[in-house]
Design an enzyme around this catalytic site. Structure first.
Site, PDB file in Angstrom:
ATOM      1  N   LYS A 137      -6.975  -5.079 -23.324  1.00 50.25           N
ATOM      2  CA  LYS A 137      -7.715  -5.161 -24.589  1.00 50.25           C
ATOM      3  C   LYS A 137      -6.703  -5.018 -25.733  1.00 50.25           C
ATOM      4  O   LYS A 137      -5.838  -5.875 -25.873  1.00 50.25           O
ATOM      5  CB  LYS A 137      -8.827  -4.111 -24.595  1.00 50.25           C
ATOM      6  CG  LYS A 137      -9.852  -4.363 -23.482  1.00 50.25           C
ATOM      7  CD  LYS A 137     -11.035  -3.449 -23.557  1.00 50.25           C
ATOM      8  CE  LYS A 137     -12.078  -3.774 -22.516  1.00 50.25           C
ATOM      9  NZ  LYS A 137     -11.981  -3.020 -21.286  1.00 50.25           N
ATOM     10  N   ARG A 141      -5.171  -8.441 -17.145  1.00 49.51           N
ATOM     11  CA  ARG A 141      -6.357  -7.746 -16.660  1.00 49.51           C
ATOM     12  C   ARG A 141      -5.909  -6.652 -15.711  1.00 49.51           C
ATOM     13  O   ARG A 141      -5.177  -6.906 -14.763  1.00 49.51           O
ATOM     14  CB  ARG A 141      -7.274  -8.709 -15.885  1.00 49.51           C
ATOM     15  CG  ARG A 141      -7.898  -9.783 -16.698  1.00 49.51           C
ATOM     16  CD  ARG A 141      -8.720  -9.231 -17.813  1.00 49.51           C
ATOM     17  NE  ARG A 141      -9.933  -8.639 -17.360  1.00 49.51           N
ATOM     18  CZ  ARG A 141     -11.156  -9.120 -17.618  1.00 49.51           C
ATOM     19  NH1 ARG A 141     -11.287 -10.218 -18.315  1.00 49.51           N
ATOM     20  NH2 ARG A 141     -12.231  -8.512 -17.183  1.00 49.51           N
ATOM     21  N   ASP A 156     -11.942   7.686 -21.668  1.00 45.33           N
ATOM     22  CA  ASP A 156     -11.746   6.275 -21.316  1.00 45.33           C
ATOM     23  C   ASP A 156     -11.422   5.555 -22.626  1.00 45.33           C
ATOM     24  O   ASP A 156     -12.298   5.353 -23.463  1.00 45.33           O
ATOM     25  CB  ASP A 156     -13.037   5.746 -20.688  1.00 45.33           C
ATOM     26  CG  ASP A 156     -13.042   4.233 -20.492  1.00 45.33           C
ATOM     27  OD1 ASP A 156     -12.076   3.563 -20.918  1.00 45.33           O
ATOM     28  OD2 ASP A 156     -14.021   3.716 -19.921  1.00 45.33           O
ATOM     29  N   GLU A 170       0.847  -1.202   0.000  1.00 45.28           N
ATOM     30  CA  GLU A 170       0.000   0.000   0.000  1.00 45.28           C
ATOM     31  C   GLU A 170       0.874   1.241   0.000  1.00 45.28           C
ATOM     32  O   GLU A 170       1.871   1.325   0.711  1.00 45.28           O
ATOM     33  CB  GLU A 170      -0.920  -0.018   1.224  1.00 45.28           C
ATOM     34  CG  GLU A 170      -2.035  -1.037   1.063  1.00 45.28           C
ATOM     35  CD  GLU A 170      -2.947  -1.131   2.266  1.00 45.28           C
ATOM     36  OE1 GLU A 170      -2.696  -0.442   3.265  1.00 45.28           O
ATOM     37  OE2 GLU A 170      -3.903  -1.912   2.203  1.00 45.28           O
TER      38      GLU A 170
HETATM   39  N1  DSN Z   1     -17.839  -3.902 -21.106  1.00 42.35           N
HETATM   40  C1  DSN Z   1     -16.537  -4.418 -21.311  1.00 42.35           C
HETATM   41  C2  DSN Z   1     -16.330  -4.611 -22.767  1.00 42.35           C
HETATM   42  O1  DSN Z   1     -16.218  -3.647 -23.520  1.00 42.35           O
HETATM   43  O2  DSN Z   1     -16.360  -5.735 -23.167  1.00 42.35           O
HETATM   44  C3  DSN Z   1     -15.566  -3.582 -20.679  1.00 42.35           C
HETATM   45  O3  DSN Z   1     -15.936  -3.351 -19.356  1.00 42.35           O
END
Ligand code: DSN
Length: 430
Positions: free
Chosen positions: A227, A233, A198, A54
């Site tokens: 992604k 993750r 975002d 922390e």
């Molecule tokens: N909703 C998820 C997606 O785009 O698959 C991301 O949180």
């Protein structure tokens, strides 16, 4: 080291193995998923999972953090370099908590902000009434134009002048076109609002110049790391150091973000995940990562063409990024997204049901199918494979209740996937 999982936990070992076979045999088209490298997996599965740390590098609440600091500092420096960011916090556990920390840092409860309508391509945390962002704050949603299905920045400007939000949130999870972050910033400047983007979905494209990078036009930018960025993750927050709207405040913007993450929202960072993030960022700084991102976009265009050539309609009639959304309405399949997703799944084509702009169905029974190319591009597939996949998808959608068509598509997909082995040589998949 402890005993091997194959001996200590046969049930979990079996599930891991079967998941490995599933991802090898099928095409993963969920646009928010990807396949990390073996190096990222290795960094993730380390003793850093045991540590508590922390605080921030050099300022921890626990001892023994000299190597955690090395990891976190490397992750921060690499992320700064990737996006040209002034300040980075790599501790958010995932996208939603990262966004939550930004709300905590920039707004007070009940403040007004503007976010992208979920049905049209926003995210739960962009102001959905069932999420903290819509419950604790007043969200004035902006939407796409009903006819073009595109964002109209003049309309958003007009709406912003009326609503006077303290923050405008840009970003997407299902919008298949480019976002003009500069235009959002101009709207924010006009009304004196924070600009928060975002970029969870498009981060890799932004880092490699295939999409406008929002960092110069934003006060704060969040992204997940798993992604297009092809890491573990997790998430991170990038921001300017100074708070341009709060010059008299006691804290800089960077300090507000850091304290919103810890101790505001989270406890100890996940240091094993941060080690894997650092590895993924190093990979993303290599020249071949840019080639990978270029191919994601080429593949998305090729897949979109194949789907449209086979009679399917897409939201906005195509894509500029890594994703597309099939509209089932004109096939007489309004509200049948779930059934179509399941039929495609039986053919080992993995997609997710999704709402379409001005959805006539419901979030659980929507009229769209969202798909994207980051994962299959990682596997090495190119334009010619997109043609085959598009044909298989169209056949299954046209015959989603016909088991023989689904079976034939499954066979074709299996053949295709054999040419692109995933995680070759990995022990657990032998
Ligand atoms: N909703 C998820 C997606 O785009 O698959 C991301 O949180």
């Amino acid at each position: 080291m402890m005993d091997d999982i194959s001996k200590t936990d046969a049930e979990i070992f079996d599930a891991i193995k079967k998941e490995g076979i599933r991802i090898r045999n099928g095409v993963e088209l969920i646009p928010s998923e990807n396949f990390v490298s073996k190096a990222v997996l290795q960094a993730y599965a380390t003793f850093f999972t045991n540590k508590y740390s922390e605080g921030y590098p050099g300022k921890r609440y626990y001892g023994g953090n000299q190597y955690v600091d090395v990891v976190e500092n490397l992750a921060i420096e690499r992320a700064k370099k990737l996006f040209g960011a002034e300040h980075v916090n790599v501790q958010p556990y995932s996208g939603s908590p990262a966004n939550q920390a930004v709300f905590f840092a920039l707004l007070n409860v009940n403040d007004t902000f503007m976010g992208f309508d979920l049905n049209a391509g926003g995210h739960l945390t962009h102001g959905s009434p069932v999420n903290f962002s819509g419950k604790l704050y007043k969200c004035v949603p902006y939407n796409v134009d009903k006819k073009t299905e595109l964002l109209d920045y003049d309309v958003i400007m007009k709406q912003a002048k009326e609503a006077k939000p303290k923050m405008i949130l840009s970003g997407l999870t299902a919008y298949p076109r480019k976002i003009d972050f500069k235009a959002f910033r101009e709207i924010c400047d006009e009304i004196g609002a924070y600009h928060f983007a975002d970029i969870a979905h498009i981060a890799g494209l932004c880092a490699t110049g295939l999409h406008q990078n929002p960092v110069p036009y934003c006060d704060v930018v969040t992204t997940t790391t798993h992604k297009t960025l092809r890491g573990p993750r997790g998430a991170m927050i990038m921001c300017k150091i100074e708070d341009r709207l709060d010059k008299e405040g006691k804290k800089t913007l960077a300090q507000k973000i850091d304290s919103a993450v810890f101790p505001g929202l989270q406890g100890g960072p996940h240091d094993h995940v941060n080690a894997a993030k650092a590895v993924a960022f190093k990979e993303a700084l290599q020249p071949d990562y840019k080639e990978y991102c270029k191919q994601i976009v080429k593949n998305a265009k090729a897949l979109a063409s194949s789907l449209m050539n086979n009679g399917l309609e897409l939201v906005t009639n195509g894509t500029d990024n890594h994703l597309m959304v099939i509209k089932l309405v004109n096939k007489g399949l309004t509200g049948k997204g779930k059934e179509v997703q399941n039929a495609l799944g039986e053919a080992e084509i993995y997609v997710n049901k999704n709402t379409i702009p001005y959805e006539p169905g419901s979030p659980f029974n929507p009229s769209g199918i969202r798909l994207g190319t980051p994962a299959i591009t990682t596997r090495g597939m190119k334009e010619s494979e997109m043609k085959v996949i598009g044909e298989c998808i169209a056949k299954v959608i046209d015959n989603y209740e016909d088991k023989s068509v689904i079976e034939k598509a499954k066979k074709d997909i299996l053949e295709l996937c054999k040419e692109f082995p995933l995680y070759p040589g990995m022990e657990i998949l032998r």
